[in-house]
Design an enzyme around this catalytic site. Sequence first.
Site, PDB file in Angstrom:
ATOM      1  N   SER A 122       0.847  -1.193   0.000  1.00 21.51           N
ATOM      2  CA  SER A 122       0.000   0.000   0.000  1.00 21.51           C
ATOM      3  C   SER A 122       0.884   1.245   0.000  1.00 21.51           C
ATOM      4  O   SER A 122       1.639   1.466  -0.947  1.00 21.51           O
ATOM      5  CB  SER A 122      -0.959  -0.049   1.189  1.00 21.51           C
ATOM      6  N   ASP A 178      -9.445  -4.483  -5.891  1.00 19.52           N
ATOM      7  CA  ASP A 178      -9.052  -3.588  -4.813  1.00 19.52           C
ATOM      8  C   ASP A 178      -9.902  -2.325  -4.907  1.00 19.52           C
ATOM      9  O   ASP A 178      -9.684  -1.484  -5.789  1.00 19.52           O
ATOM     10  CB  ASP A 178      -7.561  -3.256  -4.944  1.00 19.52           C
ATOM     11  N   HIS A 222      -7.765  -5.256  -1.403  1.00 20.22           N
ATOM     12  CA  HIS A 222      -6.504  -4.640  -0.987  1.00 20.22           C
ATOM     13  C   HIS A 222      -5.666  -5.577  -0.121  1.00 20.22           C
ATOM     14  O   HIS A 222      -4.445  -5.459  -0.070  1.00 20.22           O
ATOM     15  CB  HIS A 222      -6.803  -3.338  -0.230  1.00 20.22           C
TER      16      HIS A 222
END
Length: 721
Positions: free
Chosen positions: A591, A666, A698
Amino acid sequence: MKKPYWIFVLWIILGPALWAQQQKLTLEEIWGGAFSTESLQALHSMEDGKHYTVLQSDPSAKTSSIDKYQYETQQKVASLVASDSRVGIPYFTGYTFSADESKVLLATQVEPVYRRSTLGIYYVHDLKTGETIRVSPEMIQEPTLSPDGGKVAYVWGNDLYVLDLSAGRVTRVTDDGEPNAIINGVTDWVYEEEFSFVRAFQWNSRGDRLAFLRFDEREVPEFSMDVYGSGLYPYPYVFKYPKAGEANSQVTLHLFDLNEGSTREVDLGSPYYIPRIQWMNHPDHLSVQTLNRHQDHLVLHRVDAATLAVSTLLEERDAAYVEVTDNLTFLPDDRFIWTSEQDGFNHLYLHRADGTRQYQLTSGPWEVTAYYGYDPGSRRIFYQSSEEGSITRNIYSVSDRGKGQRRLSPGNGTSQAAFSADFTYFINTFSNVDTPPRYTLHRAADGRLVRELKNNAPLLEKLEGYQLSPKEFSTLSVNGHELNMWMIKPSDFDPSKKYPLFMFQYSGPGSQQVANRWHGSNDYWHQMLASEGIIVACIDGRGTGLKGRDFKKVTQLELGKYEVEDQIEAARILSELPYVDESRTGIWGWSYGGFMSSNCILKGNEVFEMAIAVAPVTSWRFYDTIYTERYMQTPRENASGYDDNSPLNFADRLRGKYLLVHGSADDNVHVQNTMRMVEALVRANKPFEWAVYPDRNHGISGGKTRLHLYTKMTRFVLENL
């Protein structure tokens, strides 16, 4: 006392053999749960403060019950309700009591929507009469009992409803709910994700008024993701997602009067965001927090529900941004406790009912990291802080005048507390790098130990059979700052040899990876890599948390500038160590950490030879409004901040080995980020590896997905370092 010389000789002879007998960690064990810690079941403190309840559930047998225990003895004293199809009580997976504990709301067939939101079938069980009522025939959201347990408010089809349990009558509060257009009573995607709440309605203490938010998201652009599934054709999943600089929902505040059956809108002066609503102790007084779009000006309002008059209790301004928290607590006389960074660190403040400050309750060059509540009996406030070091957490109490601070938690590491409703007891969860979670019961007045509940000793015994290295904590002087660091060296570390260096980080605003706590799954993976002869290190650079406002907010308008500079410089410094091979340096992250690792291998191409980026942001132009604009303002206002720190604009600098990974479903960091990065690398004719996991979000999990992902990453690390 000196040990006999022969012991050292014996260790020289047998040491390597003993070490060789230890097992290496495997990915199958790590992702198969072999090293999971045992935890206490989630408990709910009863209002008397002397008892708590626990959900006992057997999914295979489809049986569940709510059992009542005594804190002091840990003995079960009653079973309050149990699933029984013969009397209409279904198997349930969650529960909530009414404020008077006369009724309990039972959750069944719960399905996730986004990160926090769910849909489910719900029942109300009357603990006095034994009657069980289904709330709605539909899958509903956020059902909430009124304080007296007589009614349930809930959301279905983006509209708010109230069920009167005694009359069996349903009142429809709103009638304009529409998918991807109007939402009443629950939040839109970006509020849920970034302001961390779903239920956007609140009962007052008398149970005769509902305050709720209405989201008009008709002007918010739609985002579409293809869902591949198992059928012949994929299908699009469409939802409203405001990217940086785009339109947000228009949010308004409304009050529904159950006695009159009327709804009125509250005029707050056109605020951009309404991140929190909370009734005060007075049943006609509602507190409302509003924010401007830059999120650098927060106003706490008081609304008189009878007259709709709005007054200001306090305002917070910051040159960067103001944090939104759940720490606001109203005392019985409607004085209130508030947390603020106004003195440079996050601390607790007590304000009078009119909003003026009465006392600063905590102070010092450290942070209050969690707020647990206020006990009106002892007039003490309970909280967690980093007072004894930024990588530690302990539990404290202080009087409502800011005097007589007491440390309540034992040990040197990380403590978290769960207090009984009347603050007689707390259950402490303690861990550090050498100690898996240990659960103990304490008295809240002085922290005195009552009893140990669970200690995870079997896991420690099991780990004795594996090759594990100590996680060494230290600081590293980088770009004029002392940065927290941990390092894991191979078990057979020899300072005369050269080892590759593999760095891990996240680096997002206010985050922390260097902390004295027990291992997570990534720690076991890092240990596995260390057993293969790799040094693993983590450095929390500028922009991370727990070192004060200025250290955290230095990255304002420049996400990815100072954080990347710190990781590159840290890698340079560590590469100068005599046992580090400067020609084999890698970095990875997920991320925000993937955004960082991508920038590091591009802007630090003379330092890093390898990088892995999982689910990375590659341009903040693709990310949502609330998070991105909090730190960057809009792309129109700060184009250079967006573009000068985007990996997309530096693809031509790639020299080393680069692995890019994303989940196609995601909904948070869209796979668009990776696709654009791929396009930039192709245009620059740069070789790289990549993987897209179909229909994974995600977290890139489910089934054997994590095992497959970490197998791929392990191969990539071993081949390229």
